[in-house]
Write a protein that holds these residues in place. Sequence first.
Motif, short mmCIF file in Angstrom:
data_model
loop_
_atom_site.label_atom_id
_atom_site.label_comp_id
_atom_site.label_asym_id
_atom_site.label_seq_id
_atom_site.Cartn_x
_atom_site.Cartn_y
_atom_site.Cartn_z
N UNK A 131 20.07 20.41 56.29
CA UNK A 131 20.61 21.14 55.13
C UNK A 131 19.80 22.42 54.88
N UNK A 132 18.51 22.37 55.19
CA UNK A 132 17.68 23.57 55.04
C UNK A 132 18.18 24.69 55.95
N UNK A 133 18.58 24.32 57.17
CA UNK A 133 19.06 25.32 58.12
C UNK A 133 20.50 25.72 57.84
N UNK A 134 21.14 25.03 56.90
CA UNK A 134 22.52 25.39 56.55
C UNK A 134 23.55 24.78 57.48
N UNK A 135 23.13 23.86 58.35
CA UNK A 135 24.10 23.26 59.27
C UNK A 135 24.99 22.26 58.54
N UNK A 136 24.47 21.69 57.47
CA UNK A 136 25.22 20.78 56.62
C UNK A 136 25.02 21.24 55.19
N UNK A 137 26.09 21.26 54.40
CA UNK A 137 25.95 21.68 53.01
C UNK A 137 25.40 20.53 52.18
N UNK A 150 24.59 18.55 43.56
CA UNK A 150 25.62 18.81 42.56
C UNK A 150 26.13 17.50 41.96
N UNK A 195 23.48 16.06 39.65
CA UNK A 195 23.39 16.88 38.43
C UNK A 195 24.51 16.52 37.45
N UNK A 196 25.73 16.36 37.99
CA UNK A 196 26.86 16.01 37.13
C UNK A 196 26.66 14.66 36.47
N UNK A 228 18.99 19.20 33.52
CA UNK A 228 18.38 19.51 34.80
C UNK A 228 18.10 21.01 34.82
N UNK A 254 16.06 22.55 37.52
CA UNK A 254 15.84 23.04 38.88
C UNK A 254 16.42 22.07 39.91
N UNK A 255 16.97 22.65 40.99
CA UNK A 255 17.21 21.89 42.22
C UNK A 255 16.34 22.55 43.28
N UNK A 256 15.79 21.75 44.18
CA UNK A 256 15.09 22.33 45.32
C UNK A 256 15.50 21.60 46.58
N UNK A 257 15.28 22.27 47.69
CA UNK A 257 15.70 21.72 48.97
C UNK A 257 14.58 22.00 49.96
N UNK A 287 24.41 22.56 36.99
CA UNK A 287 25.02 21.38 36.36
C UNK A 287 25.89 20.61 37.33
N UNK A 335 23.48 27.53 52.10
CA UNK A 335 23.67 27.08 53.48
C UNK A 335 24.13 28.24 54.37
N UNK A 381 14.87 26.07 49.76
CA UNK A 381 15.94 26.61 48.93
C UNK A 381 15.63 26.14 47.50
N UNK A 413 17.29 26.30 43.27
CA UNK A 413 18.45 26.59 42.47
C UNK A 413 18.04 26.57 41.01
#
Lengths: 417, 417
Positions: free
Chosen positions: A12-18, A23, A26-27, A36, A38-41, B14, B23, B39, B41
């Motif tokens: 996912x870091x390389x963007x090969x998979x979203x 999300x 978070x919902x 929430x 922050x999100x981090x990857x 959210x 990605x 990454x 957010x």
Amino acid sequence: MQAEIIAVGTEILLGQVADTNSAFIAQELASAGIEVYYHSLVGDNADRLTALVTQARSRSDLVVISGGLGPTKDDLTKQTVAQLLGVKLVQDDSAMAKIRDFFATTGREMTPNNRLQALYLAGSHPLKNETGMAVGAFYQAPDGADVILLPGPPSEMQPMMVHQVLPLIRKTYQRQEYLTSRVLRFYGIGESQLVTKLADLIDQQTNPTIAPYAKRYEVTLRLTAKTTQQASTEQLLTTMIAEIKRRVGTYLYGYGDENSLANVVVQQLIERHLTITGAESLTAGEFQSTLGAVPGVSAVFPGGFVTYANRAKHDLLGVPQATIDHDGVVSEAAAKAMAERSRQILDTDLAVSFTGVAGPDSLEGQPAGTVWLGLAQRGRAPQAKLVHLAGNRADVRMRAVMSGLDWVRQTVQASKK
Amino acid sequence: MQAEIIAVGTEILLGQVADTNSAFIAQELASAGIEVYYHSLVGDNADRLTALVTQARSRSDLVVISGGLGPTKDDLTKQTVAQLLGVKLVQDDSAMAKIRDFFATTGREMTPNNRLQALYLAGSHPLKNETGMAVGAFYQAPDGADVILLPGPPSEMQPMMVHQVLPLIRKTYQRQEYLTSRVLRFYGIGESQLVTKLADLIDQQTNPTIAPYAKRYEVTLRLTAKTTQQASTEQLLTTMIAEIKRRVGTYLYGYGDENSLANVVVQQLIERHLTITGAESLTAGEFQSTLGAVPGVSAVFPGGFVTYANRAKHDLLGVPQATIDHDGVVSEAAAKAMAERSRQILDTDLAVSFTGVAGPDSLEGQPAGTVWLGLAQRGRAPQAKLVHLAGNRADVRMRAVMSGLDWVRQTVQASKK
């Protein structure tokens, strides 16, 4: 109560998979009233994961981590977090039994790595994996932020989040609060204009909150109301929606995250037992295809015409050659004739026609974005209107389709009165 | 050279909208040989964005930020980053002209907020927005990490990233090294099957690297070769592509990031001076609309039919009532008749028909995903084939369209020999 979300995985870091997990999490947290910020990857890298979790625990009360619980050597979330928290990994016997059972049933060879999937953080609440093998964990730290570990595959993470994490969160943190959301969908008004007309409501927003969002060809508003009693969120939403309708109601075509203008139009037609067809030049079938995407449309839509070339307008629809020669095909006369002739041939109540310049080149001396729409109704003279649409070829075609749908919506709505 | 990606927007924080930008940006940076380690957010909040960008600039050489360049008061990325960097915002005159032009053309009211979209960081390279109004920025910092600002909507961010950021990045950072990428596009083979057939090539990959990527209805491979001399990257790519074609060449339909199966088919038809039409039931115009999306298609596509209801198949195309009654509309006979009759009426060289079950409900006792395709060619007997397509209603319709396009591609290609 403030939470933070971390997704782990090099792919996912390389963007090969979203990353769709963050999300979703978070919902779900929002629905329990947990904020929430922050999100981090991060990739499958122990040092960077350690740094990230340490930072997250320093600024949030709860850290939810997905990914890296699998059996391969890349999967190191559990080991890394255990070390950081200073706890051991212990085996969940029911998870181990499930793993053994899977390999016995499928006749595949179990590798030592597979045992890793049954391990969880000592002192935590193990989270059962309904659809996979890696066990999760809800760790309530004696000091500092709590940590939740979830598997990476969405098919495993989602049921674990909904069936196990949420009830535990509500119980542990005493979240009695309930959030209810309503999405309002607008067509024909830009985001900036909508926001200007609702400026004071948005400025004063507290409960419900109002979040505008510009989609490609429409704008939505998400209203979110918060309360401890389910009934009064409805009241808060209803009052606010009434005020919004009073100001910009003409542009409001429907409600809901998964709704669309085509869907609203098809439902209107079905309710009113009105049939429809189309005659499309520049849109080349996109209007009809958009109707066709709605389940149940067969009750009101028999089919129609794509008349891209001038000769097709004449041969299939019988648009008079004199109209084509004299007025051109990008004209009021052509739009009216196309709509009326297609309506007559298929004997429908309504018909919409599209003729204009999709671009990139101009046509008949008219610039890209010049589009005539025609609307024919049984027992009435056909109408036409000229619109100037912005954007590239795809935008012009899709905006033409949306304009046609909205014209039908407004016509049918007006005829109800 | 190490980069870091930040997405900004409360609606993605959210979880109301998924972040697909990060990605995409990660993939594009990888194609330029730039590593990404994190990454992050964050919502539309100046303090938290400032903290995040400051941290990112302390650990990376380049920070790419998407979102928050719009006209509403939520959009504060530009202002926040300008303050952090200690630079002013200045107006990009061509962006401002475009904004004025949009409001003049569409007759909508321009609000003062819209001016914000034309502002960019002083001293940066402004990035033109081809599909929207907010201008981006590439800021080369005199000290510390560089910063790139991109708009949030993927339809605006993606062309800006590909057409403007990548060339600038290559020029700015790739002093000696040169990377050349080639995207190979496949239809009709799954990602896992493709990867299996190329397993040894992928395992041994060093130069060029091979990155498979599963899109919704097709698979692509991105080959990236690295060298200091332009000539030899071409050599490396040509050799690898020859080996890939030897193994899976039948599924390879074209090259390039912005290509599509429809585009390849339309170019083939134009080159061979072959005209085409369609008769569509379950796809309801999607095949013709997909052809219509390609500029220049008017040379080979006069128009066609949407025959959704049985009576339209009979009335518009003259499919014999006996065929409909005896064989049903989801049948070989119906598919052949639809293709051949539409070809005759419009006097084209080719015609493709689609009749089947889009779902969710079954039809004529056949399950959703059952689709008959018909192919008529001038001077030859019509053909038909049955396909079973997976997925929901939208998937079945789009997969049917892709199957039809691929059938045309293979037919025209074979007729060349």
